[in-house]
Design a protein around this motif. Structure first.
Motif, PDB file in Angstrom:
ATOM      1  N   GLU A 237       7.435   2.112 -14.920  1.00  0.00           N
ATOM      2  CA  GLU A 237       6.464   1.054 -14.181  1.00  0.00           C
ATOM      3  C   GLU A 237       7.103   0.684 -12.547  1.00  0.00           C
ATOM      4  OE1 GLU A 237       3.350  -1.267 -12.833  1.00  0.00           O
ATOM      5  OE2 GLU A 237       3.339   0.712 -13.918  1.00  0.00           O
ATOM      6  N   ARG A 238       8.121   0.516 -12.665  1.00  0.00           N
ATOM      7  CA  ARG A 238       9.346  -0.131 -11.569  1.00  0.00           C
ATOM      8  C   ARG A 238       8.965   1.245 -10.489  1.00  0.00           C
ATOM      9  NH1 ARG A 238      14.338  -3.593 -12.077  1.00  0.00           N
ATOM     10  NH2 ARG A 238      12.607  -4.824 -13.037  1.00  0.00           N
ATOM     11  N   TRP A 239       9.414   2.462 -11.081  1.00  0.00           N
ATOM     12  CA  TRP A 239       9.150   3.557 -10.120  1.00  0.00           C
ATOM     13  C   TRP A 239       7.761   3.818  -9.542  1.00  0.00           C
ATOM     14  CZ3 TRP A 239      12.343   7.086  -7.733  1.00  0.00           C
ATOM     15  CH2 TRP A 239      13.825   6.791  -7.794  1.00  0.00           C
ATOM     16  N   ARG A 240       6.847   3.555 -10.498  1.00  0.00           N
ATOM     17  CA  ARG A 240       5.296   3.812 -10.087  1.00  0.00           C
ATOM     18  C   ARG A 240       5.228   2.977  -8.737  1.00  0.00           C
ATOM     19  NH1 ARG A 240       0.703   1.251  -9.932  1.00  0.00           N
ATOM     20  NH2 ARG A 240       1.366  -0.576 -10.913  1.00  0.00           N
ATOM     21  N   LYS A 241       5.422   1.638  -9.168  1.00  0.00           N
ATOM     22  CA  LYS A 241       5.140   0.670  -7.850  1.00  0.00           C
ATOM     23  C   LYS A 241       6.056   1.043  -6.675  1.00  0.00           C
ATOM     24  CE  LYS A 241       3.778  -3.662  -9.646  1.00  0.00           C
ATOM     25  NZ  LYS A 241       3.849  -5.221  -9.714  1.00  0.00           N
ATOM     26  N   GLN A 242       7.039   1.664  -6.805  1.00  0.00           N
ATOM     27  CA  GLN A 242       8.119   1.835  -5.521  1.00  0.00           C
ATOM     28  C   GLN A 242       7.511   3.137  -4.984  1.00  0.00           C
ATOM     29  OE1 GLN A 242      10.941   0.044  -4.844  1.00  0.00           O
ATOM     30  NE2 GLN A 242      10.970   0.911  -3.091  1.00  0.00           N
ATOM     31  N   LEU A 243       7.196   4.091  -5.848  1.00  0.00           N
ATOM     32  CA  LEU A 243       6.426   5.368  -5.400  1.00  0.00           C
ATOM     33  C   LEU A 243       5.056   4.887  -4.639  1.00  0.00           C
ATOM     34  CD1 LEU A 243       7.312   7.805  -8.148  1.00  0.00           C
ATOM     35  CD2 LEU A 243       8.186   7.929  -5.814  1.00  0.00           C
ATOM     36  N   LYS A 244       4.515   4.109  -5.272  1.00  0.00           N
ATOM     37  CA  LYS A 244       3.082   3.798  -4.586  1.00  0.00           C
ATOM     38  C   LYS A 244       3.487   3.000  -3.121  1.00  0.00           C
ATOM     39  CE  LYS A 244      -1.305   1.244  -5.395  1.00  0.00           C
ATOM     40  NZ  LYS A 244      -1.993   0.519  -6.506  1.00  0.00           N
ATOM     41  N   PHE A 245       4.509   2.285  -2.994  1.00  0.00           N
ATOM     42  CA  PHE A 245       4.999   1.441  -2.088  1.00  0.00           C
ATOM     43  C   PHE A 245       5.587   2.474  -0.699  1.00  0.00           C
ATOM     44  CE2 PHE A 245       8.629  -0.716   0.319  1.00  0.00           C
ATOM     45  CZ  PHE A 245       8.109  -1.452   1.098  1.00  0.00           C
ATOM     46  N   SER A 246       6.026   3.606  -1.014  1.00  0.00           N
ATOM     47  CA  SER A 246       6.220   4.467  -0.123  1.00  0.00           C
ATOM     48  C   SER A 246       5.334   5.414   0.264  1.00  0.00           C
ATOM     49  CB  SER A 246       7.653   5.095  -0.687  1.00  0.00           C
ATOM     50  OG  SER A 246       7.269   6.020  -1.728  1.00  0.00           O
ATOM     51  N   THR A 247       4.436   5.596  -0.680  1.00  0.00           N
ATOM     52  CA  THR A 247       3.061   6.479  -0.251  1.00  0.00           C
ATOM     53  C   THR A 247       2.129   5.950   0.454  1.00  0.00           C
ATOM     54  OG1 THR A 247       3.718   7.639  -2.381  1.00  0.00           O
ATOM     55  CG2 THR A 247       1.575   8.004  -1.482  1.00  0.00           C
ATOM     56  N   ILE A 248       2.061   4.532   0.075  1.00  0.00           N
ATOM     57  CA  ILE A 248       0.999   4.030   0.842  1.00  0.00           C
ATOM     58  C   ILE A 248       1.105   3.921   2.475  1.00  0.00           C
ATOM     59  CG2 ILE A 248       1.712   1.632   0.946  1.00  0.00           C
ATOM     60  CD1 ILE A 248      -0.909   0.480  -0.015  1.00  0.00           C
ATOM     61  N   SER A 249       2.380   4.022   2.826  1.00  0.00           N
ATOM     62  CA  SER A 249       2.650   3.944   4.374  1.00  0.00           C
ATOM     63  C   SER A 249       2.057   5.378   4.610  1.00  0.00           C
ATOM     64  CB  SER A 249       4.129   3.687   4.281  1.00  0.00           C
ATOM     65  OG  SER A 249       4.525   4.218   5.894  1.00  0.00           O
ATOM     66  N   SER A 250       2.604   6.417   3.849  1.00  0.00           N
ATOM     67  CA  SER A 250       2.223   7.747   4.368  1.00  0.00           C
ATOM     68  C   SER A 250       0.707   7.793   4.421  1.00  0.00           C
ATOM     69  CB  SER A 250       2.645   8.918   3.606  1.00  0.00           C
ATOM     70  OG  SER A 250       4.050   8.780   3.560  1.00  0.00           O
ATOM     71  N   TYR A 251      -0.123   7.331   3.349  1.00  0.00           N
ATOM     72  CA  TYR A 251      -1.421   7.355   3.329  1.00  0.00           C
ATOM     73  C   TYR A 251      -2.056   6.542   4.490  1.00  0.00           C
ATOM     74  CZ  TYR A 251      -6.313   6.480   1.447  1.00  0.00           C
ATOM     75  OH  TYR A 251      -7.631   6.636   1.119  1.00  0.00           O
ATOM     76  N   TYR A 252      -1.622   5.524   4.971  1.00  0.00           N
ATOM     77  CA  TYR A 252      -2.072   4.943   5.984  1.00  0.00           C
ATOM     78  C   TYR A 252      -2.057   5.533   7.320  1.00  0.00           C
ATOM     79  CZ  TYR A 252      -2.258   1.386   9.822  1.00  0.00           C
ATOM     80  OH  TYR A 252      -2.758   0.816  10.835  1.00  0.00           O
ATOM     81  N   ASP A 253      -0.806   6.088   7.327  1.00  0.00           N
ATOM     82  CA  ASP A 253      -0.666   6.972   8.715  1.00  0.00           C
ATOM     83  C   ASP A 253      -1.723   8.350   8.752  1.00  0.00           C
ATOM     84  OD1 ASP A 253       1.270   5.563   9.620  1.00  0.00           O
ATOM     85  OD2 ASP A 253       3.098   6.624   8.676  1.00  0.00           O
ATOM     86  N   ASN A 254      -1.814   8.810   7.400  1.00  0.00           N
ATOM     87  CA  ASN A 254      -2.735   9.930   7.342  1.00  0.00           C
ATOM     88  C   ASN A 254      -4.314   9.614   7.628  1.00  0.00           C
ATOM     89  OD1 ASN A 254      -0.705  11.495   6.554  1.00  0.00           O
ATOM     90  ND2 ASN A 254      -1.403  11.599   4.425  1.00  0.00           N
ATOM     91  N   VAL A 255      -4.769   8.248   7.410  1.00  0.00           N
ATOM     92  CA  VAL A 255      -5.879   7.866   7.595  1.00  0.00           C
ATOM     93  C   VAL A 255      -6.192   7.739   9.243  1.00  0.00           C
ATOM     94  CG1 VAL A 255      -7.456   5.906   7.378  1.00  0.00           C
ATOM     95  CG2 VAL A 255      -6.168   6.809   5.167  1.00  0.00           C
ATOM     96  N   GLU A 256      -4.994   6.949   9.772  1.00  0.00           N
ATOM     97  CA  GLU A 256      -4.926   6.615  11.241  1.00  0.00           C
ATOM     98  C   GLU A 256      -5.004   7.943  12.109  1.00  0.00           C
ATOM     99  OE1 GLU A 256      -5.592   3.381  12.600  1.00  0.00           O
ATOM    100  OE2 GLU A 256      -6.031   3.028  10.436  1.00  0.00           O
ATOM    101  N   GLU A 257      -4.252   8.950  11.528  1.00  0.00           N
ATOM    102  CA  GLU A 257      -4.262  10.045  12.187  1.00  0.00           C
ATOM    103  C   GLU A 257      -5.523  10.867  12.202  1.00  0.00           C
ATOM    104  OE1 GLU A 257      -1.643  14.230  12.613  1.00  0.00           O
ATOM    105  OE2 GLU A 257      -1.473  12.992  10.779  1.00  0.00           O
ATOM    106  N   ASN A 258      -6.291  10.696  11.159  1.00  0.00           N
ATOM    107  CA  ASN A 258      -7.588  11.445  10.867  1.00  0.00           C
ATOM    108  C   ASN A 258      -8.433  10.846  11.827  1.00  0.00           C
ATOM    109  OD1 ASN A 258      -8.995  13.321   9.250  1.00  0.00           O
ATOM    110  ND2 ASN A 258     -10.235  11.637   8.546  1.00  0.00           N
TER     111      ASN A 258
END
Length: 709
Positions: free
Chosen positions: A155-176
């Motif tokens: 669960e700790r890794w899930r949150k940490q991975l979501k934390f790192s991934t949400i940043s990339s997701y935000y960048d992808n949305v803005e670039e789109n």
């Protein structure tokens, strides 16, 4: 000082030799045990203030080693820590008896936990994240508990991975969004596609991380353990495993012998990530960024060695070599073609390490600026090239251009050679003490003995919180002599100790143990000519100017176990009498700084950055995440003018560099960027104002001219 050091190290050598560090006299000939015994013995005999290796020492090693391996608490379980804790006060005893039980236990468990995690992250990243869920992550890792179960770790890794991934997701949305606005023919991606891409980015990053860790061997982790032990003596005593010693020598000299390319492991391949300007590869246009090196062949060997899957450090050892020798590389080009290239190795100088200068023009006045990134020297031949000789050359060149005042920029300069600091000080004073050095209860005064003065005009030195060690020696001496006015942070870094690098192989009688590495050990403490130490206190600027580091814990005082501040008797010296109105100039600068709207804004921005960094809860709900970013963007708008500031000064390179730039487009681009940044720099602007206000005592100046002639 050299004589004292030789006596000290000879004494240590004799003592160690008398203890017979040979494999025959150990029940277990394991190299690690020899290393730990040798290092701790040398530390006790050679360190300026050796630590007591007791239970308290043991507890610090225990804490720092575990934190060093798992700082985010994503590997070890609470049960692991409980098992480790029985050794918390036994490590000092284990060190003394060459017992590696604690290290072996922690290392083996860490390897096991890493293998478990390698199965977790692909599984987590195989499932889309729910960004509508209202949850957050606490990034205050120092104050969170270890997970108690493997389910909790996941669960700790899930949150940490979501934390790192949400940043990339935000960048992808803005670039789109941007592509939709700029290109009418662009086909928008769905939220699902953007989310998948974000997870793929996170997975690729972790794949590369674990690919790197797969290359690490037990000896690499043992080097971390040794470093943890020696750093308990003081923050600047370090163990260098063999590759690290090579890197340290490179940083100190700013040069290497090789092909002139920076390499990185990418999957199983050695990839070219940068071509060093002026090196053999650059001159011959042999390689390009992105090329993959698959084989290496020496000129005296018939067969090439495959470097596919090899550790990058081992591959680099094969590729680099002495000046004049040849190496043949089998290269897979970016376009997929394969080619052999033969390169003659040469000395590669890392230009960014060296002093560089610029002419500053303001109305009818001409000033000079020298930026010194570090106090470098050639460890084999001091006279070949060093910071002092380079600074002297730049001063002479600037004088030819009509320089009326000099700015020496030591911001971010972490130090280096003590001798070069003394020699540079000698460029600005007739003669006299520059720094006092204490070791083993004895004091030595290092002096400028050369009566010649390279620059007798106005001098300003720029510093910040990252100016350390040799930078502080030079700034302190110029301040004590009232030779220069110091502008910058409230105080500099505060490193008032001297280290020497000892090759540990010199104490080993048998060579079958392999390379033992080196020990950087604190052997001395230095003091200003006025008797005060720069340890912890640093150098306090004559004129304080806030910067982005003003509210950060970046100095020596922020380490856990720094050596203390103290004072000794002042050396015999006379302040420089070449200025008129020295104090008046400082007061005029202070008055300007108090009224500066730009500095007030910089100070406010520094406080804002500190507040943001102190925030420990980060939202993992996308709407809240976006709202948080939008809020920060709005808050930072008032700081935009910091980057658009214009100090109304003109900058140009010296004629010799202009000629070099005709052939070296990389150098031309670097200097162009530097000058753009200087044009936004209020600290340089104020340095020029101070130079303008500093009035030279013409009678004294005339005497100096007589001395030089």
């Amino acid at each position: 000082m050299k004589k004292n050091l030789k006596v000290l190290f000879l004494a240590v050598f004799v003592s160690v030799a008398s203890c017979s560090f040979t494999t025959k006299e150990f029940d277990d000939p394991d190299k690690d045990k020899v290393l730990i015994d040798l290092i701790t013995y040398v530390l006790q005999k050679g360190h300026y203030n050796p630590a007591d290796m007791n239970d308290e020492f043991s507890a610090e090693v225990y804490k720092d080693f575990i934190n060093g391996l798992d700082p985010l608490k994503r590997y070890f379980l609470a049960s692991d820590i409980e098992e480790f804790s029985k050794y918390k006060t036994q490590i000092d005893d284990q060190i003394k008896s060459k017992d590696l039980t604690f290290f072996n236990l922690v290392y083996d468990r860490f390897m096991k936990r890493m293998e478990e995690v390698k199965k977790i992250y692909p599984e987590v990243l195989n499932t889309p994240f729910d960004y509508t869920k209202d949850e957050s992550i606490n990034v205050d890792y120092d104050n969170i508990d270890y997970a108690t179960t493997k389910t909790e770790i996941k669960e700790r890794w899930r949150k940490q991975l979501k934390f790192s991934t949400i940043s990339s997701y935000y960048d992808n949305v803005e670039e789109n969004k941007t592509k939709l606005e700029e290109d009418k023919e662009y086909t928008s991606k769905t939220e699902e596609e953007l989310e998948i891409e974000a997870r793929e980015t996170s997975k690729k990053s972790l794949d590369e991380y674990f690919d790197f860790t797969n290359d690490l061997e037990r000896k690499d982790y043992f080097a971390i353990y040794l470093t943890t032990i020696v750093e308990e003596f003081d923050p600047h005593t370090n163990y260098f495993a063999p590759p690290d010693k090579d890197r340290f020598d490179l940083r100190m000299s700013g040069r290497l012998e090789g092909i002139g390319a920076r390499l990185q492991k990418k999957n199983d391949y050695i990839k070219v990530i940068e071509i060093i300007s002026g090196g053999p590869v650059w001159r011959g246009d042999y390689l390009e960024v992105g090329d993959l090196i698959t084989k290496v062949k020496q000129e005296d060997e018939d067969k090439a060695v495959s470097v596919v899957g090899m550790r990058v450090d081992d591959a680099v050892k094969l590729i680099k070599g002495p000046k004049g020798t040849k190496v043949t590389l089998t290269v897979k080009r970016v376009d997929g073609t394969i080619e052999d290239v033969t390169i003659t190795r040469d000395v590669v100088e890392l230009e960014e390490t060296y002093a560089k200068s610029s002419i500053i023009e303001n109305d009818e006045n001409t000033y000079g600026l020298i930026n010194l990134p570090q106090f470098y020297f050639n460890m084999e031949d001091y006279k070949e090239r060093n910071a002092a000789s380079d600074v002297k050359k730049e001063i002479e060149r600037l004088k030819e251009e009509g320089m009326e005042g000099l700015v020496l920029d030591l911001r971010g300069n972490g130090g280096g050679s003590l001798r070069t600091a003394v020699d540079i000080a000698g460029l600005f004073i007739k003669e006299g003490p520059v720094v006092q050095v204490a070791s083993n209860g004895k004091k030595e005064v290092l002096e400028d003995e050369d009566e010649s003065i390279t620059w007798d005009g106005p001098l300003v030195i720029l510093v910040n919180e990252l100016s350390a060690s040799a930078s502080e020696i030079l700034a302190a001496a110029m301040q004590d002599y009232e030779r220069a006015i110091i502008l910058g942070s409230k105080q500099t870094y505060g490193k008032g100790t001297v280290q020497n690098v000892l090759d540990l192989n010199q104490w080993i009688r048998k060579s079958d143990l392999g390379d033992m590495g080196a020990l950087k050990i604190t052997t001395q403490k230095f003091y200003r000519v006025n008797g005060g130490s720069t340890q912890l206190e640093g150098v306090k600027s004559d004129v304080v100017m806030p910067d982005q580091y003003s509210y950060f814990n970046v100095g020596e005082r922020d380490y856990e176990n720094p050596l203390p501040y103290d004072k000794i008797d002042a050396a015999s010296y006379k302040t420089w009498d070449g200025y008129l109105g020295y104090e008046e100039t400082i007061n005029k600068s202070k008055a300007r700084m108090e009224k500066s709207k730009q500095l007030q804004l910089i100070d406010e921005n520094a406080k804002w950055i500190k507040e943001r960094r102190d925030e420990v809860e980060v939202p993992l709900n996308f709407e809240k995440y976006v709202a948080d970013i939008d809020r920060r963007k709005e808050e930072t708008k008032k700081f935009d003018s910091i980057d658009t500031y214009d100090n109304k000064l003109s900058y140009r390179s010296l004629p010799y560099e202009v000629e070099l730039m005709k052939q070296d487009t990389t150098l031309r681009e670097k200097r162009k960027r530097w000058h753009i940044n200087l044009a936004k720099d209020i600290y340089v602007e104020e340095a020029v104002n101070v130079l303008r206000d500093l009035k030279i005592n013409n009678i004294k100046a005339g005497k100096m001219a007589d001395i030089k002639n």
